[in-house]
Motif scaffolding. Structure first.
Motif, PDB file in Angstrom:
ATOM      1  N   GLY A  89       0.773  -1.231   0.000  1.00  0.00           N
ATOM      2  CA  GLY A  89       0.000   0.000   0.000  1.00  0.00           C
ATOM      3  C   GLY A  89       0.803   1.280   0.000  1.00  0.00           C
ATOM      4  N   ASP A  90       2.051   1.248  -0.501  1.00  0.00           N
ATOM      5  CA  ASP A  90       2.864   2.459  -0.501  1.00  0.00           C
ATOM      6  C   ASP A  90       2.796   3.216  -1.819  1.00  0.00           C
ATOM      7  N   GLY A  91       1.926   2.747  -2.744  1.00  0.00           N
ATOM      8  CA  GLY A  91       1.746   3.436  -4.001  1.00  0.00           C
ATOM      9  C   GLY A  91       2.682   3.012  -5.112  1.00  0.00           C
ATOM     10  N   ARG A  92       3.520   1.994  -4.845  1.00  0.00           N
ATOM     11  CA  ARG A  92       4.458   1.519  -5.862  1.00  0.00           C
ATOM     12  C   ARG A  92       4.193   0.043  -6.145  1.00  0.00           C
ATOM     13  N   PRO A  93       4.194  -0.380  -7.435  1.00  0.00           N
ATOM     14  CA  PRO A  93       3.923  -1.780  -7.752  1.00  0.00           C
ATOM     15  C   PRO A  93       5.100  -2.676  -7.354  1.00  0.00           C
ATOM     16  N   ASP A  94       4.769  -3.784  -6.707  1.00  0.00           N
ATOM     17  CA  ASP A  94       5.752  -4.775  -6.305  1.00  0.00           C
ATOM     18  C   ASP A  94       5.640  -5.988  -7.221  1.00  0.00           C
ATOM     19  N   VAL A  95       6.594  -6.903  -7.120  1.00  0.00           N
ATOM     20  CA  VAL A  95       6.684  -8.038  -8.039  1.00  0.00           C
ATOM     21  C   VAL A  95       6.817  -9.333  -7.253  1.00  0.00           C
ATOM     22  N   PHE A  96       6.050 -10.349  -7.642  1.00  0.00           N
ATOM     23  CA  PHE A  96       6.276 -11.697  -7.113  1.00  0.00           C
ATOM     24  C   PHE A  96       6.681 -12.605  -8.259  1.00  0.00           C
ATOM     25  N   VAL A  97       7.730 -13.402  -8.031  1.00  0.00           N
ATOM     26  CA  VAL A  97       8.189 -14.381  -8.999  1.00  0.00           C
ATOM     27  C   VAL A  97       8.046 -15.774  -8.401  1.00  0.00           C
ATOM     28  N   ALA A  98       7.293 -16.645  -9.083  1.00  0.00           N
ATOM     29  CA  ALA A  98       7.161 -18.041  -8.665  1.00  0.00           C
ATOM     30  C   ALA A  98       8.363 -18.813  -9.191  1.00  0.00           C
ATOM     31  N   ASN A  99       9.203 -19.292  -8.288  1.00  0.00           N
ATOM     32  CA  ASN A  99      10.374 -20.072  -8.650  1.00  0.00           C
ATOM     33  C   ASN A  99      10.089 -21.560  -8.480  1.00  0.00           C
ATOM     34  N   ASP A 100      10.715 -22.364  -9.303  1.00  0.00           N
ATOM     35  CA  ASP A 100      10.490 -23.812  -9.313  1.00  0.00           C
ATOM     36  C   ASP A 100      11.555 -24.526  -8.486  1.00  0.00           C
ATOM     37  N   GLY A 101      11.175 -24.911  -7.261  1.00  0.00           N
ATOM     38  CA  GLY A 101      12.072 -25.695  -6.424  1.00  0.00           C
ATOM     39  C   GLY A 101      13.038 -24.882  -5.595  1.00  0.00           C
ATOM     40  N   VAL A 102      13.012 -23.559  -5.724  1.00  0.00           N
ATOM     41  CA  VAL A 102      13.791 -22.656  -4.869  1.00  0.00           C
ATOM     42  C   VAL A 102      12.843 -21.579  -4.367  1.00  0.00           C
ATOM     43  N   PRO A 103      13.195 -20.875  -3.283  1.00  0.00           N
ATOM     44  CA  PRO A 103      12.254 -19.903  -2.717  1.00  0.00           C
ATOM     45  C   PRO A 103      11.801 -18.851  -3.718  1.00  0.00           C
ATOM     46  N   GLY A 104      10.514 -18.511  -3.656  1.00  0.00           N
ATOM     47  CA  GLY A 104       9.988 -17.458  -4.504  1.00  0.00           C
ATOM     48  C   GLY A 104      10.564 -16.111  -4.121  1.00  0.00           C
ATOM     49  N   PHE A 105      10.438 -15.142  -5.038  1.00  0.00           N
ATOM     50  CA  PHE A 105      10.905 -13.776  -4.788  1.00  0.00           C
ATOM     51  C   PHE A 105       9.710 -12.860  -4.586  1.00  0.00           C
ATOM     52  N   LEU A 106       9.702 -12.087  -3.511  1.00  0.00           N
ATOM     53  CA  LEU A 106       8.780 -10.964  -3.362  1.00  0.00           C
ATOM     54  C   LEU A 106       9.639  -9.715  -3.419  1.00  0.00           C
ATOM     55  N   LEU A 107       9.546  -8.999  -4.518  1.00  0.00           N
ATOM     56  CA  LEU A 107      10.413  -7.862  -4.773  1.00  0.00           C
ATOM     57  C   LEU A 107       9.695  -6.580  -4.389  1.00  0.00           C
ATOM     58  N   LYS A 108      10.059  -6.074  -3.223  1.00  0.00           N
ATOM     59  CA  LYS A 108       9.456  -4.834  -2.720  1.00  0.00           C
ATOM     60  C   LYS A 108      10.054  -3.652  -3.475  1.00  0.00           C
ATOM     61  N   ASN A 109       9.182  -2.833  -4.002  1.00  0.00           N
ATOM     62  CA  ASN A 109       9.589  -1.648  -4.750  1.00  0.00           C
ATOM     63  C   ASN A 109       9.983  -0.554  -3.759  1.00  0.00           C
ATOM     64  N   PHE A 140      14.668  -2.420  -6.087  1.00  0.00           N
ATOM     65  CA  PHE A 140      13.845  -3.432  -5.433  1.00  0.00           C
ATOM     66  C   PHE A 140      14.670  -4.160  -4.374  1.00  0.00           C
ATOM     67  N   GLU A 141      13.955  -4.754  -3.419  1.00  0.00           N
ATOM     68  CA  GLU A 141      14.577  -5.617  -2.409  1.00  0.00           C
ATOM     69  C   GLU A 141      13.754  -6.888  -2.276  1.00  0.00           C
ATOM     70  N   ASN A 142      14.408  -8.042  -2.305  1.00  0.00           N
ATOM     71  CA  ASN A 142      13.697  -9.302  -2.128  1.00  0.00           C
ATOM     72  C   ASN A 142      13.393  -9.507  -0.648  1.00  0.00           C
ATOM     73  N   VAL A 143      12.111  -9.430  -0.279  1.00  0.00           N
ATOM     74  CA  VAL A 143      11.703  -9.548   1.119  1.00  0.00           C
ATOM     75  C   VAL A 143      10.876 -10.806   1.347  1.00  0.00           C
ATOM     76  N   ALA A 144      10.997 -11.788   0.446  1.00  0.00           N
ATOM     77  CA  ALA A 144      10.144 -12.973   0.510  1.00  0.00           C
ATOM     78  C   ALA A 144      10.250 -13.693   1.850  1.00  0.00           C
ATOM     79  N   LEU A 145      11.450 -13.860   2.363  1.00  0.00           N
ATOM     80  CA  LEU A 145      11.610 -14.598   3.621  1.00  0.00           C
ATOM     81  C   LEU A 145      11.016 -13.817   4.790  1.00  0.00           C
ATOM     82  N   ALA A 146      11.302 -12.533   4.863  1.00  0.00           N
ATOM     83  CA  ALA A 146      10.773 -11.717   5.949  1.00  0.00           C
ATOM     84  C   ALA A 146       9.258 -11.596   5.877  1.00  0.00           C
TER      85      ALA A 146
END
Length: 570
Positions: A266-286, A292-298
């Motif tokens: 909700g900060d007004g910037r589009p974020d990105v999720f990448v579905a990875n196959d067999g490794v952790p997915g990426f949640l890329l915070k804008n 961007f920063e990958n915050v998937a684990l947090a």
């Protein structure tokens, strides 16, 4: 693990799971492929060497390429493989068997093949996915086709497309999968995010599976090294700049398949999720300023509840429980359950597969193209998944898993899902090697139809019959200061009965596919939307009051207030 094997066997015995309460009207998704005139077949060129690319295509898009107000359909296709591939050889994309195909909507439920006239057959690369977006803001949707090999950007020049890949600088290379257009820096121009899968080469294709004749199988992605995704920044002059490193993404090595965009925090910037196959997915915070920063684990979306990195295939970011925040759904391989993450609103997610009812309904299935959408227009998002196992030999080694599977339709409401099954139509009892899926109102009647591309098979088109018996409102947004497609806009509707829904304008999500950018809101029994709020990517917020239902409205940025209570606009 033993408990997992028991769970899989138990799920396999579930015939229909928990039945869904019937929708307020008789709603069916009818397979109309045979009468549609769409005669496409996806050709994956299977070989005895089991090259992994053979089982991973193909994508599909719905878009209005000619600007007549009706959605057309585009399919990606494979290419000819030799068995085995000689050293240095590349897949051959020969016409007509391996051509991509574009079908124009005839406005009467039928489609005409306009591939050659439109110039989108393709002449190289083993086709995978497709993205749709008006990257130069000229009012016409452009196509980006991903491949194993060179990707292609087609510029729409008014009914015909021109290959501008070299001039734009978007060929990528390697094995690209899903892609999507997004204005990540808010400059009013659409940028391009491309997922890439693994470092696959024909000359380094290991033998996987049983050594008995006929038992060789496609290798697990662990047999191949991961690669980085690619972010292209739109320079505004017909060219792009590779912004992967500048955005902080060059060090993120994954095995990317699905991609989805939404402003999850909700900060007004589009974020990105990448579905990875067999490794952790990426949640890329804008983070703004192009980074961007990958915050998937947090955030709690890198793994499932058991701490396992799933075989992520398709993905969607959408608000399934109507709390105003985009949640995350990821389709996976059998034995894992599909993953649903509920957005808590504090930057983190809770794993909601069990509490939503998805665990027992999905454990024995393998999912690909997917979307959370309201098929019956009751105001709650439902879930569709195109299904089919990745291994065409799975039935030789499993007594309950199948290569071809029926699609899955789950009816949502109150934060839970229940299976609909063949009550929605015979297509939900028909097995397929499902892959890409695209969603949009093909006949402009006020409900969402579905197009699914199947690996090595014909596609199927599911016409929604009955969803428009509930009230609905369709919005076609046009950006002026924002990108013309208004991708990234957030639409919040409050119905006359008080139901609040939030939709993000996007063509991405699913698996290697692109859906209609228009927003279709189910209003249930409400004959009007009491309030429609549009938060444009530029930051402008506009509101429409007391908008009558059952119509499509064209809303131009900066002029929305003129449309309150307006008659239908096409």
């Amino acid at each position: 693990m033993p408990h997992r094997a028991v769970a899989v066997a138990l799920a396999a015995m579930i015939v229909a799971g928990q039945p869904a309460a019937p929708p307020p009207f008789d709603v069916r998704l009818v397979d109309v492929t045979s009468e549609s005139g769409i005669d496409f077949t996806h050709h994956n060129s299977p070989t005895t060497r089991k090259y992994l690319i053979e089982t991973m295509g193909g994508g599909v898009a719905v878009l209005d390429y000619d600007g007549d107000g009706w959605l057309d359909v585009f399919f990606t296709n494979g290419a000819e493989l030799q068995d085995p591939m000689p050293p240095g050889a590349e897949p051959r994309k020969t016409w007509p068997r391996y051509a991509n195909r574009l079908y124009r909507n005839n406005h009467d439920g039928t489609f005409a093949d306009v591939t050659e006239k439109a110039g989108v057959a393709g002449d190289h690369g083993y086709g995978m996915g497709v993205a749709v977006g008006d990257y130069d803001n000229d009012g016409r949707p452009d196509l980006y086709v991903t491949s194993y090999g060179t990707n292609v950007l087609y510029h729409n020049e008014g009914g015909r497309f021109r290959d501008v890949t070299a001039a734009a600088g978007v060929a990528a290379g390697g094995w690209s999968a899903s892609a999507g257009f997004v204005d990540y820096d808010g400059d009013g121009r659409l940028d391009l995010f491309v997922t890439r899968y693994v470092d696959f080469r024909f000359e380094a294709n290991p033998y996987c599976g049983d050594r008995r004749p006929g038992y060789r199988e496609y290798c697990h992605p662990r047999s191949f090294k991961g690669v980085t995704d690619v972010l292209y920044h739109n320079e505004g002059d017909g060219t792009v700049k590779d912004a992967t490193a500048a955005a902080g993404l060059a060090g993120l090595v994954g095995k990317g398949l699905g991609v989805a965009f939404a402003d999850y925090d909700g900060d007004g910037r589009p974020d990105v999720f990448v579905a990875n196959d067999g490794v952790p997915g990426f949640l890329l915070k804008n983070l703004g300023r192009g980074r961007f920063e990958n915050v998937a684990l947090a955030a709690g979306v890198g793994y499932n509840e058991e701490g396992t990195a799933v075989a992520g295939m398709g993905a969607d970011l959408a608000d399934y429980d109507n709390d105003g925040r985009p949640d995350l759904f990821v389709s996976t391989l059998s034995g894992e359950t599909y993953s649903l993450y509920r957005n808590r609103g504090d930057g983190t997610f809770e794993y909601a597969t069990g509490t939503s009812g998805l665990a027992a309904l999905t454990l024995a299935h393998s999912g690909w193209g997917t979307r959370l959408f309201d098929y019956d227009n009751d105001g709650w998002k439902d879930l569709f998944v195109a299904q089919g196992h990745v291994l065409d030999t799975i039935e030789l080694t499993s007594d309950h898993l199948k290569y071809a599977e029926p699609p899955l339709l789950l009816r949502g409401g109150g934060g839970r899902f229940a299976v609909v099954g063949t009550e929605a139509g015979p297509a939900f009892g028909q097995p397929w090697a499902g892959r890409g899926a695209a969603f949009g109102d093909l006949d402009n009647d006020g409900d969402v139809d579905v197009v699914v591309s199947n690996c090595g098979q014909r596609p199927y088109i599911l016409r929604n019959d009955g969803g428009n018996r509930a009230h609905w409102l369709g919005l076609s947004l046009v950006g002026t200061k924002s990108n013309r497609d208004a991708l990234g806009a957030v639409v919040t509707t409050t119905s006359a009965t008080g139901l609040v829904q939030v939709h993000t304008v996007t063509t991405a999500s699913s698996y290697q596919s692109a859906s209609d950018k228009r927003v279709l809101v189910g209003l249930g029994e409400a004959a009007a939307a009491k309030l429609v709020e549009i938060r444009w990517p530029s930051g402008l917020v506009e509101r429409l009051a007391d908008v009558p239902a059952d119509r499509w409205l064209r809303v131009e940025e900066g002029r929305a207030s003129r449309l309150s209570g307006a008659p239908p606009l096409r």
